[in-house]
Design a protein around this motif. Structure first.
Motif, PDB file in Angstrom:
ATOM      1  N   ALA A 123       0.829  -1.644  -0.389  1.00  0.00           N
ATOM      2  CA  ALA A 123      -0.009  -0.290   0.348  1.00  0.00           C
ATOM      3  C   ALA A 123       0.523   1.783   0.131  1.00  0.00           C
ATOM      4  O   ALA A 123       0.113   2.219  -0.083  1.00  0.00           O
ATOM      5  CB  ALA A 123      -1.226  -0.519   1.649  1.00  0.00           C
ATOM      6  N   GLU A 124       1.900   1.046  -0.104  1.00  0.00           N
ATOM      7  CA  GLU A 124       3.190   2.331   0.021  1.00  0.00           C
ATOM      8  C   GLU A 124       2.631   3.322  -0.611  1.00  0.00           C
ATOM      9  O   GLU A 124       2.748   4.418  -0.559  1.00  0.00           O
ATOM     10  CB  GLU A 124       4.633   1.907  -0.232  1.00  0.00           C
ATOM     11  CG  GLU A 124       5.177   1.098   0.621  1.00  0.00           C
ATOM     12  CD  GLU A 124       5.352  -0.586   0.673  1.00  0.00           C
ATOM     13  OE1 GLU A 124       5.798  -1.272   1.410  1.00  0.00           O
ATOM     14  OE2 GLU A 124       3.900  -1.252   0.315  1.00  0.00           O
ATOM     15  N   SER A 125       2.320   2.969  -2.224  1.00  0.00           N
ATOM     16  CA  SER A 125       1.810   4.016  -3.398  1.00  0.00           C
ATOM     17  C   SER A 125       0.961   4.984  -3.043  1.00  0.00           C
ATOM     18  O   SER A 125       0.735   5.736  -3.447  1.00  0.00           O
ATOM     19  CB  SER A 125       1.521   3.175  -4.557  1.00  0.00           C
ATOM     20  OG  SER A 125       0.381   2.822  -4.170  1.00  0.00           O
ATOM     21  N   LEU A 126       0.294   4.336  -2.253  1.00  0.00           N
ATOM     22  CA  LEU A 126      -0.835   5.220  -1.403  1.00  0.00           C
ATOM     23  C   LEU A 126      -0.238   5.826  -0.332  1.00  0.00           C
ATOM     24  O   LEU A 126      -1.638   6.855  -0.045  1.00  0.00           O
ATOM     25  CB  LEU A 126      -2.165   4.775  -1.543  1.00  0.00           C
ATOM     26  CG  LEU A 126      -3.163   4.131  -2.484  1.00  0.00           C
ATOM     27  CD1 LEU A 126      -4.130   3.205  -2.223  1.00  0.00           C
ATOM     28  CD2 LEU A 126      -3.474   5.316  -3.806  1.00  0.00           C
ATOM     29  N   ALA A 127       0.342   5.578   0.209  1.00  0.00           N
ATOM     30  CA  ALA A 127       0.974   6.361   1.246  1.00  0.00           C
ATOM     31  C   ALA A 127       0.668   8.262   1.459  1.00  0.00           C
ATOM     32  O   ALA A 127       0.198   8.280   2.071  1.00  0.00           O
ATOM     33  CB  ALA A 127       2.049   6.219   2.224  1.00  0.00           C
ATOM     34  N   PRO A 128       1.262   9.091  -0.007  1.00  0.00           N
ATOM     35  CA  PRO A 128       0.782  10.293   0.313  1.00  0.00           C
ATOM     36  C   PRO A 128      -0.734  10.805   1.029  1.00  0.00           C
ATOM     37  O   PRO A 128      -0.894  11.612   1.005  1.00  0.00           O
ATOM     38  CB  PRO A 128       0.911  10.867  -0.962  1.00  0.00           C
ATOM     39  CG  PRO A 128       2.564   9.816  -1.531  1.00  0.00           C
ATOM     40  CD  PRO A 128       2.148   7.897  -1.185  1.00  0.00           C
ATOM     41  N   GLY A 188      -8.765  15.109  -2.746  1.00  0.00           N
ATOM     42  CA  GLY A 188      -7.298  16.666  -3.217  1.00  0.00           C
ATOM     43  C   GLY A 188      -8.113  15.831  -4.918  1.00  0.00           C
ATOM     44  O   GLY A 188      -7.531  16.646  -5.376  1.00  0.00           O
ATOM     45  N   SER A 189      -7.874  15.354  -5.477  1.00  0.00           N
ATOM     46  CA  SER A 189      -8.907  14.719  -6.763  1.00  0.00           C
ATOM     47  C   SER A 189      -9.671  13.945  -7.101  1.00  0.00           C
ATOM     48  O   SER A 189      -9.867  13.283  -6.207  1.00  0.00           O
ATOM     49  CB  SER A 189      -7.216  13.290  -7.263  1.00  0.00           C
ATOM     50  OG  SER A 189      -7.418  13.087  -8.346  1.00  0.00           O
ATOM     51  N   ASP A 190     -10.109  14.310  -8.031  1.00  0.00           N
ATOM     52  CA  ASP A 190     -11.571  13.302  -8.699  1.00  0.00           C
ATOM     53  C   ASP A 190     -11.168  11.989  -8.923  1.00  0.00           C
ATOM     54  O   ASP A 190     -11.964  11.623  -8.604  1.00  0.00           O
ATOM     55  CB  ASP A 190     -11.782  14.599  -9.433  1.00  0.00           C
ATOM     56  CG  ASP A 190     -13.841  14.281  -9.777  1.00  0.00           C
ATOM     57  OD1 ASP A 190     -14.643  14.026  -8.588  1.00  0.00           O
ATOM     58  OD2 ASP A 190     -14.402  13.560 -10.958  1.00  0.00           O
ATOM     59  N   GLU A 191      -9.472  12.101  -9.084  1.00  0.00           N
ATOM     60  CA  GLU A 191      -9.063  10.643  -9.272  1.00  0.00           C
ATOM     61  C   GLU A 191      -9.843   9.684  -8.194  1.00  0.00           C
ATOM     62  O   GLU A 191      -9.486   8.377  -8.166  1.00  0.00           O
ATOM     63  CB  GLU A 191      -8.494  10.048 -10.641  1.00  0.00           C
ATOM     64  CG  GLU A 191      -8.827  11.129 -11.873  1.00  0.00           C
ATOM     65  CD  GLU A 191      -9.411  10.632 -12.670  1.00  0.00           C
ATOM     66  OE1 GLU A 191      -9.990   9.164 -12.750  1.00  0.00           O
ATOM     67  OE2 GLU A 191     -10.660  11.372 -13.294  1.00  0.00           O
ATOM     68  N   VAL A 192      -9.079  10.521  -7.305  1.00  0.00           N
ATOM     69  CA  VAL A 192      -9.347   9.340  -5.516  1.00  0.00           C
ATOM     70  C   VAL A 192     -10.381   9.363  -5.012  1.00  0.00           C
ATOM     71  O   VAL A 192      -9.671  11.248  -4.050  1.00  0.00           O
ATOM     72  CB  VAL A 192      -7.290   9.645  -5.094  1.00  0.00           C
ATOM     73  CG1 VAL A 192      -7.080   8.622  -4.790  1.00  0.00           C
ATOM     74  CG2 VAL A 192      -6.188   9.432  -6.744  1.00  0.00           C
ATOM     75  N   TRP A 193     -10.679   8.697  -4.458  1.00  0.00           N
ATOM     76  CA  TRP A 193     -11.853   8.934  -3.330  1.00  0.00           C
ATOM     77  C   TRP A 193     -11.326   7.906  -2.001  1.00  0.00           C
ATOM     78  O   TRP A 193     -11.025   7.184  -2.156  1.00  0.00           O
ATOM     79  CB  TRP A 193     -13.141   8.362  -3.956  1.00  0.00           C
ATOM     80  CG  TRP A 193     -13.384  10.047  -4.465  1.00  0.00           C
ATOM     81  CD1 TRP A 193     -13.059  10.157  -5.994  1.00  0.00           C
ATOM     82  CD2 TRP A 193     -14.628  10.382  -4.634  1.00  0.00           C
ATOM     83  NE1 TRP A 193     -14.407  11.265  -6.432  1.00  0.00           N
ATOM     84  CE2 TRP A 193     -14.692  11.832  -5.312  1.00  0.00           C
ATOM     85  CE3 TRP A 193     -15.426  10.502  -3.279  1.00  0.00           C
ATOM     86  CZ2 TRP A 193     -15.952  12.428  -5.788  1.00  0.00           C
ATOM     87  CZ3 TRP A 193     -17.115  11.546  -3.318  1.00  0.00           C
ATOM     88  CH2 TRP A 193     -17.013  12.419  -4.760  1.00  0.00           C
ATOM     89  N   GLY A 194     -12.058   8.655  -0.926  1.00  0.00           N
ATOM     90  CA  GLY A 194     -11.949   8.377   0.475  1.00  0.00           C
ATOM     91  C   GLY A 194     -12.688   7.352   0.359  1.00  0.00           C
ATOM     92  O   GLY A 194     -13.717   8.565   0.363  1.00  0.00           O
TER      93      GLY A 194
END
Length: 277
Positions: A123-128, A188-194
């Motif tokens: 999951a490191e790539s999503l750490a930011p 912070g981006s319409d492509e990445v949602w939580g």
């Protein structure tokens, strides 16, 4: 002659985008304003979506000694010691249900306890996208991590694209127990949602209300300043509320006043202190 009892007040400030500028520093004028408010007998506190380990360094840096509200109301923390004075944790049943849905929908899960963020290796790539809650990210091999055994879970977070997040939110509405709730939001981006799952009733307003009761401060003597959607409940609860100048328009309309200061310029806390005190 009886002396008039001192009037206790609270100045509550959001952290990211409010006290912390875009470059993650505190403007000198804001630091001076906190000192000025404290010298005037005002309780100054932070009310943030970050978990305790992500908020304590800034609280200590600016000299705040009043308990701070973390994890959107799930934690009340003493800055000097890091002691959790009060906490509202997710029941194990809700944690397991959230993780099952996230796995089924291929959302990457992160479990935020009251101390750190836990995730599986890979999951490191999503750490930011998650270290804004806390820099304490602990990665585990799959065989090392028994998710349901994690204690004091404040938030279960799943990250993916917008459509997948929406589908997961719908499914969570059916699978979560009544004691928990879920929301989906852009990160912070319409492509990445939580998709965030938390104990029901965890809001900034609930945390601030609990702190005010603990300190014996009336709601009308509380001022709040923030910049984002999770600040709206605190705007509504506080006696006086201020939105940062860069806040979205549909956030600003919930505050009593809009500041000139932005997260780029800093100075929002100083502006509030000068208007309010």
């Amino acid at each position: 002659m009886n002396a008039t009892a001192p009037r206790h007040r609270i100045l509550a400030v959001d952290l990211d985008g409010t006290l912390l500028k875009d470059d993650r520093t505190v403007a000198p004028e804001d630091l001076a304003a906190i000192r000025e408010a404290r010298a005037a007998g005002v309780y100054v506190t932070i009310v943030t979506g970050r978990i305790a380990s992500g908020a304590l360094p800034t609280a200590r840096e600016v000299g705040i000694d009043t308990p701070i509200v973390c994890a959107d109301g799930a934690q009340l923390v003493q800055p000097a010691t890091g002691e959790l004075i009060a906490r509202k944790s997710l029941p194990g049943k809700a944690t397991r249900a959230a993780l099952t849905v996230f796995s089924d929908r291929r959302l990457t899960p992160f479990v935020l306890t009251h101390e750190a963020i836990h995730a599986r290796r890979g999951a490191e790539s999503l750490a930011p996208w998650v270290i804004g809650w806390s820099p304490e990210l602990r990665l585990h091999a799959p065989e090392e991590l028994a998710w349901p055994e994690l204690r004091d879970v404040a938030i279960v977070l799943g990250i993916g694209n917008r459509d997948v997040a929406g589908n997961a939110l719908d499914e969570l509405g059916q699978s979560l127990p009544p004691s928990a709730g879920a929301v989906a939001f852009p990160m912070g981006s319409d492509e990445v949602w939580g998709v965030r799952v938390q104990a029901r009733g965890c809001t900034k307003s609930a945390g601030l209300s609990a702190l005010a009761a603990r300190l014996g401060v009336r709601r009308t003597d509380v001022a709040y300043v923030g910049d984002w959607y999770n600040d709206i409940s605190a705007f509504a609860w506080a006696g006086r509320s201020f939105a940062m100048g860069h806040a979205p328009q549909d956030v600003k309309r919930h505050a009593n006043e809009v500041l000139r200061a932005t997260s780029e310029s800093g100075g929002g806390v100083a502006e509030v202190v000068h208007r309010w005190l």
